[in-house]
Design an enzyme around this catalytic site. Sequence first.
Site, PDB file in Angstrom:
ATOM      1  N   LYS A 121     -36.482 -16.127  36.708  1.00 62.69           N
ATOM      2  CA  LYS A 121     -37.288 -15.875  37.898  1.00 62.69           C
ATOM      3  C   LYS A 121     -37.996 -14.542  37.671  1.00 62.69           C
ATOM      4  CE  LYS A 121     -38.689 -15.585  42.191  1.00 62.69           C
ATOM      5  NZ  LYS A 121     -39.899 -16.314  42.561  1.00 62.69           N
ATOM      6  N   LYS A 126     -41.758 -24.361  37.799  1.00 61.75           N
ATOM      7  CA  LYS A 126     -40.412 -24.459  38.376  1.00 61.75           C
ATOM      8  C   LYS A 126     -39.455 -24.804  37.242  1.00 61.75           C
ATOM      9  CE  LYS A 126     -41.584 -24.696  42.958  1.00 61.75           C
ATOM     10  NZ  LYS A 126     -41.298 -23.546  43.824  1.00 61.75           N
ATOM     11  N   ALA A 169     -39.183 -18.477  59.374  1.00 67.03           N
ATOM     12  CA  ALA A 169     -38.795 -17.514  60.407  1.00 67.03           C
ATOM     13  C   ALA A 169     -37.416 -16.947  60.088  1.00 67.03           C
ATOM     14  CB  ALA A 169     -38.799 -18.193  61.766  1.00 67.03           C
ATOM     15  N   THR A 207     -37.793 -21.882  64.847  1.00 68.37           N
ATOM     16  CA  THR A 207     -36.507 -22.450  64.414  1.00 68.37           C
ATOM     17  C   THR A 207     -36.568 -22.865  62.947  1.00 68.37           C
ATOM     18  OG1 THR A 207     -37.257 -24.610  65.202  1.00 68.37           O
ATOM     19  CG2 THR A 207     -35.901 -23.316  66.723  1.00 68.37           C
ATOM     20  N   GLY A 208     -37.670 -22.540  62.278  1.00 60.13           N
ATOM     21  CA  GLY A 208     -37.890 -23.014  60.913  1.00 60.13           C
ATOM     22  C   GLY A 208     -37.349 -22.080  59.837  1.00 60.13           C
ATOM     23  N   ASP A 209     -37.523 -22.526  58.627  1.00 57.08           N
ATOM     24  CA  ASP A 209     -36.992 -21.831  57.452  1.00 57.08           C
ATOM     25  C   ASP A 209     -37.657 -20.469  57.227  1.00 57.08           C
ATOM     26  OD1 ASP A 209     -35.516 -22.011  54.832  1.00 57.08           O
ATOM     27  OD2 ASP A 209     -37.569 -21.800  54.108  1.00 57.08           O
ATOM     28  N   GLU A 248     -40.261 -19.516  37.782  1.00 56.81           N
ATOM     29  CA  GLU A 248     -39.184 -19.706  38.766  1.00 56.81           C
ATOM     30  C   GLU A 248     -38.065 -20.526  38.148  1.00 56.81           C
ATOM     31  OE1 GLU A 248     -40.362 -19.994  43.064  1.00 56.81           O
ATOM     32  OE2 GLU A 248     -41.819 -21.315  42.119  1.00 56.81           O
ATOM     33  N   ASP A 256     -51.084 -14.393  52.078  1.00 62.15           N
ATOM     34  CA  ASP A 256     -50.679 -14.731  50.723  1.00 62.15           C
ATOM     35  C   ASP A 256     -49.596 -13.704  50.431  1.00 62.15           C
ATOM     36  OD1 ASP A 256     -50.337 -14.559  47.905  1.00 62.15           O
ATOM     37  OD2 ASP A 256     -52.153 -15.735  47.680  1.00 62.15           O
ATOM     38  N   HIS A 257     -48.344 -14.126  50.494  1.00 61.45           N
ATOM     39  CA  HIS A 257     -47.292 -13.095  50.506  1.00 61.45           C
ATOM     40  C   HIS A 257     -47.258 -12.293  49.207  1.00 61.45           C
ATOM     41  CE1 HIS A 257     -44.732 -16.149  48.500  1.00 61.45           C
ATOM     42  NE2 HIS A 257     -43.989 -15.133  48.106  1.00 61.45           N
ATOM     43  N   HIS A 282     -51.563 -17.345  44.890  1.00 56.79           N
ATOM     44  CA  HIS A 282     -50.920 -16.161  44.299  1.00 56.79           C
ATOM     45  C   HIS A 282     -51.503 -15.782  42.936  1.00 56.79           C
ATOM     46  CE1 HIS A 282     -48.258 -17.151  47.478  1.00 56.79           C
ATOM     47  NE2 HIS A 282     -47.452 -17.938  46.814  1.00 56.79           N
ATOM     48  N   GLY A 302     -42.871 -21.913  65.385  1.00 59.92           N
ATOM     49  CA  GLY A 302     -42.018 -22.362  64.264  1.00 59.92           C
ATOM     50  C   GLY A 302     -40.807 -21.460  64.149  1.00 59.92           C
TER      51      GLY A 302
HETATM   52  N1  LIG Z   1     -40.304 -21.593  54.018  1.00 60.48           N
HETATM   53  C1  LIG Z   1     -40.941 -20.834  53.138  1.00 60.48           C
HETATM   54  O1  LIG Z   1     -40.366 -20.123  52.317  1.00 60.48           O
HETATM   55  C2  LIG Z   1     -42.432 -20.791  53.139  1.00 60.48           C
HETATM   56  C3  LIG Z   1     -43.156 -21.460  54.101  1.00 60.48           C
HETATM   57  N2  LIG Z   1     -44.523 -21.367  54.097  1.00 60.48           N
HETATM   58  C4  LIG Z   1     -45.308 -22.044  55.119  1.00 60.48           C
HETATM   59  O2  LIG Z   1     -44.846 -21.661  56.412  1.00 60.48           O
HETATM   60  C5  LIG Z   1     -44.980 -22.733  57.320  1.00 60.48           C
HETATM   61  C6  LIG Z   1     -43.629 -23.038  57.938  1.00 60.48           C
HETATM   62  O3  LIG Z   1     -42.747 -23.398  56.911  1.00 60.48           O
HETATM   63  P1  LIG Z   1     -41.166 -23.607  57.153  1.00 60.48           P
HETATM   64  O4  LIG Z   1     -40.618 -22.591  58.076  1.00 60.48           O
HETATM   65  O5  LIG Z   1     -40.577 -23.719  55.810  1.00 60.48           O
HETATM   66  O6  LIG Z   1     -41.144 -25.041  57.860  1.00 60.48           O
HETATM   67  P2  LIG Z   1     -39.942 -25.733  58.655  1.00 60.48           P
HETATM   68  O7  LIG Z   1     -40.157 -27.197  58.545  1.00 60.48           O
HETATM   69  O8  LIG Z   1     -38.636 -25.157  58.289  1.00 60.48           O
HETATM   70  O9  LIG Z   1     -40.227 -25.301  60.165  1.00 60.48           O
HETATM   71  C7  LIG Z   1     -41.267 -25.853  60.927  1.00 60.48           C
HETATM   72  C8  LIG Z   1     -41.200 -25.284  62.336  1.00 60.48           C
HETATM   73  O10 LIG Z   1     -42.229 -25.893  63.106  1.00 60.48           O
HETATM   74  C9  LIG Z   1     -41.679 -26.306  64.369  1.00 60.48           C
HETATM   75  N3  LIG Z   1     -42.487 -27.415  64.854  1.00 60.48           N
HETATM   76  C10 LIG Z   1     -42.764 -28.573  64.208  1.00 60.48           C
HETATM   77  N4  LIG Z   1     -43.536 -29.362  64.985  1.00 60.48           N
HETATM   78  C11 LIG Z   1     -43.769 -28.678  66.120  1.00 60.48           C
HETATM   79  C12 LIG Z   1     -44.487 -28.958  67.307  1.00 60.48           C
HETATM   80  N5  LIG Z   1     -45.145 -30.102  67.485  1.00 60.48           N
HETATM   81  N6  LIG Z   1     -44.516 -28.024  68.273  1.00 60.48           N
HETATM   82  C13 LIG Z   1     -43.842 -26.865  68.126  1.00 60.48           C
HETATM   83  N7  LIG Z   1     -43.154 -26.539  67.022  1.00 60.48           N
HETATM   84  C14 LIG Z   1     -43.100 -27.434  66.043  1.00 60.48           C
HETATM   85  C15 LIG Z   1     -40.244 -26.680  64.000  1.00 60.48           C
HETATM   86  O11 LIG Z   1     -39.379 -26.591  65.100  1.00 60.48           O
HETATM   87  P3  LIG Z   1     -38.934 -27.814  66.032  1.00 60.48           P
HETATM   88  O12 LIG Z   1     -38.573 -28.940  65.124  1.00 60.48           O
HETATM   89  O13 LIG Z   1     -37.795 -27.261  66.808  1.00 60.48           O
HETATM   90  O14 LIG Z   1     -40.105 -28.094  66.866  1.00 60.48           O
HETATM   91  C16 LIG Z   1     -39.903 -25.534  63.032  1.00 60.48           C
HETATM   92  O15 LIG Z   1     -39.527 -24.395  63.772  1.00 60.48           O
HETATM   93  C17 LIG Z   1     -45.596 -23.880  56.517  1.00 60.48           C
HETATM   94  O16 LIG Z   1     -46.978 -23.810  56.628  1.00 60.48           O
HETATM   95  C18 LIG Z   1     -45.182 -23.543  55.086  1.00 60.48           C
HETATM   96  O17 LIG Z   1     -46.050 -24.110  54.140  1.00 60.48           O
HETATM   97  C19 LIG Z   1     -45.184 -20.607  53.179  1.00 60.48           C
HETATM   98  C20 LIG Z   1     -44.520 -19.922  52.197  1.00 60.48           C
HETATM   99  C21 LIG Z   1     -43.085 -19.976  52.078  1.00 60.48           C
HETATM  100  O1  LIG Z   2     -45.620 -19.562  48.034  1.00 58.84           O
HETATM  101  C1  LIG Z   2     -44.692 -19.892  47.332  1.00 58.84           C
HETATM  102  O2  LIG Z   2     -44.011 -18.943  46.678  1.00 58.84           O
HETATM  103  C2  LIG Z   2     -42.684 -19.168  46.233  1.00 58.84           C
HETATM  104  C3  LIG Z   2     -42.367 -18.047  45.234  1.00 58.84           C
HETATM  105  O3  LIG Z   2     -42.435 -16.824  45.902  1.00 58.84           O
HETATM  106  P1  LIG Z   2     -41.574 -15.578  45.400  1.00 58.84           P
HETATM  107  O4  LIG Z   2     -41.965 -14.483  46.301  1.00 58.84           O
HETATM  108  O5  LIG Z   2     -40.135 -15.989  45.524  1.00 58.84           O
HETATM  109  O6  LIG Z   2     -41.938 -15.360  43.970  1.00 58.84           O
HETATM  110  C4  LIG Z   2     -42.528 -20.528  45.595  1.00 58.84           C
HETATM  111  O7  LIG Z   2     -41.169 -20.772  45.317  1.00 58.84           O
HETATM  112  C5  LIG Z   2     -43.041 -21.583  46.545  1.00 58.84           C
HETATM  113  O8  LIG Z   2     -43.014 -22.857  45.906  1.00 58.84           O
HETATM  114  C6  LIG Z   2     -44.446 -21.291  46.984  1.00 58.84           C
HETATM  115  O9  LIG Z   2     -44.817 -22.156  48.056  1.00 58.84           O
END
Ligand SMILES: NC(=O)C1=CN([C@@H]2O[C@H](COP(=O)(O)OP(=O)(O)OC[C@H]3O[C@@H](n4cnc5c(N)ncnc54)[C@H](OP(=O)(O)O)[C@@H]3O)[C@@H](O)[C@H]2O)C=CC1
Ligand SMILES: O=C1O[C@H](COP(=O)(O)O)[C@@H](O)[C@H](O)[C@H]1O
Length: 513
Positions: free
Chosen positions: A348, A343, A16, A12-14, A218, A179-180, A242, A10
Amino acid sequence: MSGAVFYIFGATGDLAKRKLFPAFYALYREGKLGENFAVVGLARRPRTNEQFREDVKQSINDFARYKITNEPEFANFAQHFEYMSLDINNVAGFHELNALTARLDEQFQTGGNRLFYLALAPELFGNVSYNLREGGLLETQGWHRLVIEKPFGYDLPSAERLNGQLRQVFEEKDIYRIDHYLGKEMVQNIEFVRFANAFFEPLWNNKYIANIQITLSETVGVEERGGYYDHSGALRDMGQNHMLQMLMMMAMEPPSRLHPEDIRDEKVKVLRSLRLFENSDDVRANVVRGQYTNGTSKGKALPAYREEESVNPESTTETYFAARVHVDNFRWAGVPFYIRTGKRLPLKTTEVVVEFKNIPNNVYLAKKHDLQPNLLVFRVNPMEGIYLKMNAKQPGSEGVIVPVAMDFCQSCQIGINTPEAYERLIYDATRGDSTYFTRWDEVALAWSYVDRIAAAWAESSADLKSYPAGSWGPEEATQMLTQDGFKWWPINGQNEGEVDWETESPKASVLTK
Ligand SMILES: NC(=O)C1=CN([C@@H]2O[C@H](COP(=O)(O)OP(=O)(O)OC[C@H]3O[C@@H](n4cnc5c(N)ncnc54)[C@H](OP(=O)(O)O)[C@@H]3O)[C@@H](O)[C@H]2O)C=CC1
Ligand SMILES: O=C1O[C@H](COP(=O)(O)O)[C@@H](O)[C@H](O)[C@H]1O
């Protein structure tokens, strides 16, 4: 620290981008990573190593607490990062990944240690773990650890299924469930303040404590996560994890040793002592839920939850809940723990308030004055610190008693949120310290507790209250405490209407009478 290859699924995700890359950089800058490491970014979309390193740089510039001030040092850090395009459903890709890692093991002398960080949707966790095994990635001599993000399931049955899948490949001791909140400085500090001070522990029981209040408020709405949130709601998103984790830290017995399992054993005993709700009436009497309607913040109009992107326009998902929780054990019998989160609230903030019982009211001072109870407040987020509210004589007055504060403002001294939770947690997982990760029995018991509330809510949504965005939530949550002769203590001393909209962040030390 021993060397290791870190795999970010993941990449490329949020998560990371916002949390993981900045955390790696901070650990590197502080010398905690050393040089014997490699980070492999994994996701489906194509990216060259150069593009990936640019992404990492951008994320550090945007989100890290350490900014890049020394380009050669960053270049040295970045050469530890590689990217591979991989669909986690494609087992052949895992064989390829194994071959790549053999080279990285050699190049960076990582000792065969591997940490797999799943920053992915939970539905993908099971497949990744099977394919790690099938691809031969668990066959090196070093350790192999799996770090997984929340949510861990949607309810107890789904969490059990997920855990079953993971346990076919990894032992419990090698699964690090994030659990951050447990990585936050002040949440960890609860344990230290309680057990390292002679004057708190003797008072830490139902003889001296009237109630405990945990608020996690929040200002944001659901942002781009409407699809996920509408399926989850505040109870599952914040309550199951949390909030119950913070409650455990407040209520646990002192562990006999500072060993991860001893600490987690004590935490889990708290969950076992939670009074389970018996039926829907019981839930309605002790849990309030709400959803925000349109409102204003800082003079800006805010949409209703049902108008948010990817949210069902007829959604009955709660964006707020408050609950009266009882821990039925010898120490806490009769002491309510009030928890609330939402929310689109005015601030916050995360705060834990311990309200002590007042001195006996037949005592001279109490008869003569309207004494405020003593409070001990843990400020978790974004301000970090502890304050004690007590009563003292106003100087020069005719014996007028006023509340005063002993205020330890940690963030005033060392800055806000230092160090970041993810830094601490990645570092701990690398060192094999699972103290601040969630053990399976904690997850299961937390779901058992929360599932009863969710089941009652599923019967009917008649009790779902609305609250305007920018307010402190439904009035019923206030009434719940009034019924018990208590009130929610103002967050950071601020009542509704007294919020500092300009900064939104709490003032250092404000006391409200
Ligand atoms: N964002 C946050 O602040 C928080 C996120 N989380 C948890 O972290 C996890 C990730 O969240 P987030 O980063 O926001 O999600 P995103 O949707 O932003 O990212 C998902 C990632 O998964 C990759 N992906 C999806 N499908 C596949 C696949 N089949 N094979 C390989 N890679 C794949 C995507 O890349 P690509 O499309 O290139 O494959 C992307 O990098 C979730 O479980 C979320 O609940 C928990 C707390 C906070
Ligand atoms: O796990 C989560 O936490 C955030 C809040 O985290 P914080 O460290 O910014 O207080 C919350 O916004 C989100 O909905 C939830 O999935």
